[in-house]
Design a protein around this motif. Structure first.
Motif, short mmCIF file in Angstrom:
data_model
loop_
_atom_site.label_atom_id
_atom_site.label_comp_id
_atom_site.label_asym_id
_atom_site.label_seq_id
_atom_site.Cartn_x
_atom_site.Cartn_y
_atom_site.Cartn_z
N ALA A 1 32.95 -17.98 -7.87
CA ALA A 1 31.78 -17.34 -8.47
C ALA A 1 30.85 -16.95 -7.11
CB ALA A 1 31.00 -18.59 -9.45
N ASN A 2 30.60 -17.81 -6.09
CA ASN A 2 29.75 -17.36 -5.10
C ASN A 2 30.53 -16.11 -4.36
OD1 ASN A 2 28.00 -19.50 -5.57
ND2 ASN A 2 28.96 -20.87 -4.09
N ARG A 3 31.95 -16.04 -4.07
CA ARG A 3 32.66 -15.04 -3.47
C ARG A 3 32.26 -13.68 -4.31
NH1 ARG A 3 38.57 -14.92 -4.18
NH2 ARG A 3 37.82 -13.69 -6.16
N ASP A 4 32.37 -13.93 -5.56
CA ASP A 4 31.91 -12.69 -6.39
C ASP A 4 30.78 -12.15 -6.44
OD1 ASP A 4 34.64 -12.58 -7.36
OD2 ASP A 4 34.23 -13.55 -9.24
N ARG A 5 29.57 -12.96 -6.46
CA ARG A 5 28.37 -12.95 -6.08
C ARG A 5 27.88 -12.32 -4.77
NH1 ARG A 5 26.14 -17.87 -6.56
NH2 ARG A 5 26.81 -18.17 -8.54
#
Length: 131
Positions: free
Chosen positions: A33-37
């Motif tokens: 999720a952090n990578r996508d954000r």
């Protein structure tokens, strides 16, 4: 007796392992999720920068040289893509200086945009392979 004690310990161990696996899955989900954000924010910043540089380039070319907006767009595309047909000359020294600075700004940003696009495509294909 001993069988009950072993059963309790095995069940406790099983519960602990399940908790560890769940924690690791949650951490992996958070990392994704952090990578996508981060990718979304990077893309938004990049698009904003590209639009700003495009408008700045076209506007400056039109104001400094008196060219039309279409000619300004044409020159910006030539400069950014490093094609440089040379059919529309830049005569004034201030305009030449602007074009040098503009090229030095646009080339690395264009390279970064291509790199970001390649990373996005690679991450998507990697995600598909994992599933």
């Amino acid at each position: 007796g001993i069988a009950d004690t072993l059963t309790v310990r095995i069940e406790g161990l099983d519960t602990a392992l399940q908790w560890i696996l769940h924690r690791d899955q949650c951490a992996q989900f958070d990392a994704e999720a952090n990578r996508d954000r981060y990718q979304l924010q990077s893309t938004q910043i990049l698009i904003g920068t590209v639009v700003l540089l495009f408008v700045l380039g076209v506007g400056t070319i039109c104001l400094m040289s008196g060219y039309s907006i279409v000619t300004g767009i044409y020159l910006v595309v030539q400069v950014v893509t490093t094609v440089g047909f040379g059919d529309i000359p830049v005569h004034s020294s201030p305009m030449k200086l602007f074009m040098v600075v503009y090229i030095l700004l646009c080339v690395p940003i264009g390279a970064y945009a291509m790199n970001l696009g390649a990373q996005y495509m690679l991450s998507r294909s990697t995600d598909k392979m994992r599933k």
